[in-house]
Enzyme design. Structure first.
Site, PDB file in Angstrom:
ATOM      1  N   SER A   1      64.578  12.455  42.519  1.00  0.00           N
ATOM      2  CA  SER A   1      64.023  12.728  41.186  1.00  0.00           C
ATOM      3  C   SER A   1      64.447  11.622  40.223  1.00  0.00           C
ATOM      4  O   SER A   1      65.400  10.875  40.495  1.00  0.00           O
ATOM      5  CB  SER A   1      64.533  14.086  40.682  1.00  0.00           C
ATOM      6  OG  SER A   1      65.953  14.049  40.540  1.00  0.00           O
TER       7      SER A   1
ATOM      8  N   PRO B   1      75.658  16.914  48.882  1.00  0.00           N
ATOM      9  CA  PRO B   1      75.551  18.366  48.771  1.00  0.00           C
ATOM     10  C   PRO B   1      74.159  18.878  48.430  1.00  0.00           C
ATOM     11  O   PRO B   1      73.478  18.322  47.571  1.00  0.00           O
ATOM     12  CB  PRO B   1      76.545  18.715  47.661  1.00  0.00           C
ATOM     13  CG  PRO B   1      76.838  17.449  46.954  1.00  0.00           C
ATOM     14  CD  PRO B   1      76.649  16.357  47.955  1.00  0.00           C
ATOM     15  N   ASN B   2      73.786  19.924  49.138  1.00  0.00           N
ATOM     16  CA  ASN B   2      72.554  20.693  48.934  1.00  0.00           C
ATOM     17  C   ASN B   2      71.297  19.996  49.432  1.00  0.00           C
ATOM     18  O   ASN B   2      70.227  20.596  49.425  1.00  0.00           O
ATOM     19  CB  ASN B   2      72.385  21.099  47.450  1.00  0.00           C
ATOM     20  CG  ASN B   2      73.523  21.987  46.997  1.00  0.00           C
ATOM     21  OD1 ASN B   2      73.824  22.972  47.664  1.00  0.00           O
ATOM     22  ND2 ASN B   2      74.188  21.626  45.919  1.00  0.00           N
TER      23      ASN B   2
ATOM     24  N   TYR C   1      61.738  18.297  44.037  1.00  0.00           N
ATOM     25  CA  TYR C   1      62.153  17.453  45.167  1.00  0.00           C
ATOM     26  C   TYR C   1      61.092  17.304  46.261  1.00  0.00           C
ATOM     27  O   TYR C   1      61.347  16.624  47.259  1.00  0.00           O
ATOM     28  CB  TYR C   1      63.445  18.017  45.774  1.00  0.00           C
ATOM     29  CG  TYR C   1      64.600  18.065  44.796  1.00  0.00           C
ATOM     30  CD1 TYR C   1      65.103  16.892  44.239  1.00  0.00           C
ATOM     31  CD2 TYR C   1      65.177  19.273  44.423  1.00  0.00           C
ATOM     32  CE1 TYR C   1      66.149  16.927  43.335  1.00  0.00           C
ATOM     33  CE2 TYR C   1      66.239  19.323  43.519  1.00  0.00           C
ATOM     34  CZ  TYR C   1      66.714  18.150  42.978  1.00  0.00           C
ATOM     35  OH  TYR C   1      67.747  18.182  42.084  1.00  0.00           O
TER      36      TYR C   1
ATOM     37  N   ASP D   1      85.499   4.902  44.604  1.00  0.00           N
ATOM     38  CA  ASP D   1      86.639   4.223  45.238  1.00  0.00           C
ATOM     39  C   ASP D   1      86.364   3.944  46.716  1.00  0.00           C
ATOM     40  O   ASP D   1      86.720   2.878  47.232  1.00  0.00           O
ATOM     41  CB  ASP D   1      87.914   5.059  45.105  1.00  0.00           C
ATOM     42  CG  ASP D   1      88.468   5.071  43.690  1.00  0.00           C
ATOM     43  OD1 ASP D   1      88.057   4.209  42.884  1.00  0.00           O
ATOM     44  OD2 ASP D   1      89.298   5.947  43.382  1.00  0.00           O
TER      45      ASP D   1
ATOM     46  N   HIS E   1      77.415  12.329  39.872  1.00  0.00           N
ATOM     47  CA  HIS E   1      77.771  12.445  38.454  1.00  0.00           C
ATOM     48  C   HIS E   1      79.225  12.872  38.239  1.00  0.00           C
ATOM     49  O   HIS E   1      79.641  13.055  37.094  1.00  0.00           O
ATOM     50  CB  HIS E   1      76.830  13.459  37.776  1.00  0.00           C
ATOM     51  CG  HIS E   1      75.408  13.318  38.213  1.00  0.00           C
ATOM     52  ND1 HIS E   1      74.674  12.163  37.989  1.00  0.00           N
ATOM     53  CD2 HIS E   1      74.573  14.148  38.915  1.00  0.00           C
ATOM     54  CE1 HIS E   1      73.457  12.316  38.504  1.00  0.00           C
ATOM     55  NE2 HIS E   1      73.376  13.506  39.075  1.00  0.00           N
TER      56      HIS E   1
ATOM     57  N   ALA F   1      74.789  15.844  43.659  1.00  0.00           N
ATOM     58  CA  ALA F   1      75.487  16.064  42.384  1.00  0.00           C
ATOM     59  C   ALA F   1      76.825  15.322  42.304  1.00  0.00           C
ATOM     60  O   ALA F   1      77.336  15.088  41.199  1.00  0.00           O
ATOM     61  CB  ALA F   1      75.694  17.560  42.170  1.00  0.00           C
TER      62      ALA F   1
ATOM     63  N   GLU G   1      71.909   3.298  46.783  1.00  0.00           N
ATOM     64  CA  GLU G   1      71.934   4.655  46.213  1.00  0.00           C
ATOM     65  C   GLU G   1      70.492   5.120  45.976  1.00  0.00           C
ATOM     66  O   GLU G   1      69.693   4.377  45.401  1.00  0.00           O
ATOM     67  CB  GLU G   1      72.705   4.612  44.888  1.00  0.00           C
ATOM     68  CG  GLU G   1      72.750   5.935  44.146  1.00  0.00           C
ATOM     69  CD  GLU G   1      73.458   5.798  42.788  1.00  0.00           C
ATOM     70  OE1 GLU G   1      74.010   4.704  42.474  1.00  0.00           O
ATOM     71  OE2 GLU G   1      73.432   6.788  42.025  1.00  0.00           O
TER      72      GLU G   1
ATOM     73  N   ARG H   1      63.207  24.541  49.059  1.00  0.00           N
ATOM     74  CA  ARG H   1      63.269  25.132  47.707  1.00  0.00           C
ATOM     75  C   ARG H   1      62.980  24.056  46.680  1.00  0.00           C
ATOM     76  O   ARG H   1      63.064  22.882  46.991  1.00  0.00           O
ATOM     77  CB  ARG H   1      64.663  25.699  47.438  1.00  0.00           C
ATOM     78  CG  ARG H   1      64.865  26.981  48.192  1.00  0.00           C
ATOM     79  CD  ARG H   1      66.247  27.491  48.070  1.00  0.00           C
ATOM     80  NE  ARG H   1      66.556  28.196  49.319  1.00  0.00           N
ATOM     81  CZ  ARG H   1      67.700  28.765  49.570  1.00  0.00           C
ATOM     82  NH1 ARG H   1      68.669  28.705  48.683  1.00  0.00           N
ATOM     83  NH2 ARG H   1      67.901  29.389  50.703  1.00  0.00           N
TER      84      ARG H   1
ATOM     85  N   ARG I   1      65.952  13.850  33.244  1.00  0.00           N
ATOM     86  CA  ARG I   1      66.497  15.205  33.390  1.00  0.00           C
ATOM     87  C   ARG I   1      67.682  15.400  32.435  1.00  0.00           C
ATOM     88  O   ARG I   1      67.816  14.667  31.460  1.00  0.00           O
ATOM     89  CB  ARG I   1      66.869  15.442  34.867  1.00  0.00           C
ATOM     90  CG  ARG I   1      65.637  15.316  35.791  1.00  0.00           C
ATOM     91  CD  ARG I   1      65.979  15.560  37.247  1.00  0.00           C
ATOM     92  NE  ARG I   1      66.470  16.919  37.460  1.00  0.00           N
ATOM     93  CZ  ARG I   1      67.012  17.341  38.609  1.00  0.00           C
ATOM     94  NH1 ARG I   1      67.116  16.489  39.630  1.00  0.00           N
ATOM     95  NH2 ARG I   1      67.423  18.576  38.737  1.00  0.00           N
TER      96      ARG I   1
ATOM     97  N   HIS J   1      67.970   8.373  44.595  1.00  0.00           N
ATOM     98  CA  HIS J   1      67.730   9.684  43.986  1.00  0.00           C
ATOM     99  C   HIS J   1      66.246   9.993  44.057  1.00  0.00           C
ATOM    100  O   HIS J   1      65.416   9.179  43.636  1.00  0.00           O
ATOM    101  CB  HIS J   1      68.224   9.731  42.541  1.00  0.00           C
ATOM    102  CG  HIS J   1      69.701   9.528  42.480  1.00  0.00           C
ATOM    103  ND1 HIS J   1      70.579  10.493  42.915  1.00  0.00           N
ATOM    104  CD2 HIS J   1      70.439   8.458  42.137  1.00  0.00           C
ATOM    105  CE1 HIS J   1      71.805  10.021  42.806  1.00  0.00           C
ATOM    106  NE2 HIS J   1      71.752   8.779  42.341  1.00  0.00           N
TER     107      HIS J   1
ATOM    108  N   ASN K   1      72.229   9.230  49.298  1.00  0.00           N
ATOM    109  CA  ASN K   1      71.935  10.106  48.159  1.00  0.00           C
ATOM    110  C   ASN K   1      73.151  11.020  47.994  1.00  0.00           C
ATOM    111  O   ASN K   1      73.327  11.970  48.765  1.00  0.00           O
ATOM    112  CB  ASN K   1      70.672  10.927  48.410  1.00  0.00           C
ATOM    113  CG  ASN K   1      70.299  11.757  47.180  1.00  0.00           C
ATOM    114  OD1 ASN K   1      71.120  11.969  46.277  1.00  0.00           O
ATOM    115  ND2 ASN K   1      69.069  12.239  47.133  1.00  0.00           N
TER     116      ASN K   1
END
Ligand code: CA2
Length: 154
Positions: free
Chosen positions: A108, A10-11, A23, A92, A85, A82, A104, A18, A113, A106, A79
């Site tokens: 940042s 997401p995002n 990022y 699963d 978390h 959110a 995986e 932005r 953070r 990330h 990636n």
């Protein structure tokens, strides 16, 4: 020739448009092109998928697992955004397609953070975790999968 799947949650479609301080200014299309180049140099191909929907990401992990089994796919660079978390369902899904390797990523440094970003449901199911290298982390993850490919140069 095999394929690597680049999966973004997401995002991440907003990448480069932005929050450049967090990022960077590279877009998701740029990231895909970078990863594609790394794959092609090694004689493999890249497919990319981004979704803001947990179920769509799960569906892609399931189908990646089938394709890994048939020898068509080397693994997944993911990636989870959110959902990292929050999502037991992603944990699963990834354990459900073991032993398919999933890296995986990330962008940042989540550990520098907010506390709620310090825990990942995905990490225990991942073959490796790359954190805080900016978008370069994606190409590091692709290279890690390429090195695990059968017949990869040692
Ligand atoms: O650092 C990462 O790559 C994250 O997975 C990014 C997620 C965040 O929730 C994780 O804790 C860490 C957020 C992705 C949002 O991406 C944006 C990109 C540009 C502008 C706005 C959001």
């Amino acid at each position: 020739m095999s394929t690597i799947l680049l999966l973004n949650g997401p995002n991440l479609n907003l990448l480069g448009t932005r929050e450049p301080a967090l990022y960077g200014s590279t877009t998701l299309a740029d990231v895909q092109a970078l990863c594609e180049r790394v794959c092609q140099t090694a004689g493999h191909s890249l497919e990319a998928f981004q979704s803001n929907h947990e179920g769509a990401l799960i569906d892609h992990i399931h189908s990646a697992g089938q394709r890994f089994k048939s020898g068509e796919l080397l693994g997944v660079v993911f990636n989870p955004g959110a959902y990292t978390h929050t999502s037991v369902a992603l944990f699963d899904a990834i354990t459900g397609v073991a032993p398919m390797p999933l890296m995986e990523v990330h962008i940042s440094n989540v550990h520098a953070r907010e506390a709620f970003r310090h825990h990942s449901y995905v990490s225990p199911a991942a073959a490796g975790v790359i954190i805080g290298l900016g978008v370069e982390g994606y190409t590091v993850a692709v290279q890690a999968l390429l090195r695990r490919a059968p017949n990869a140069p040692r």
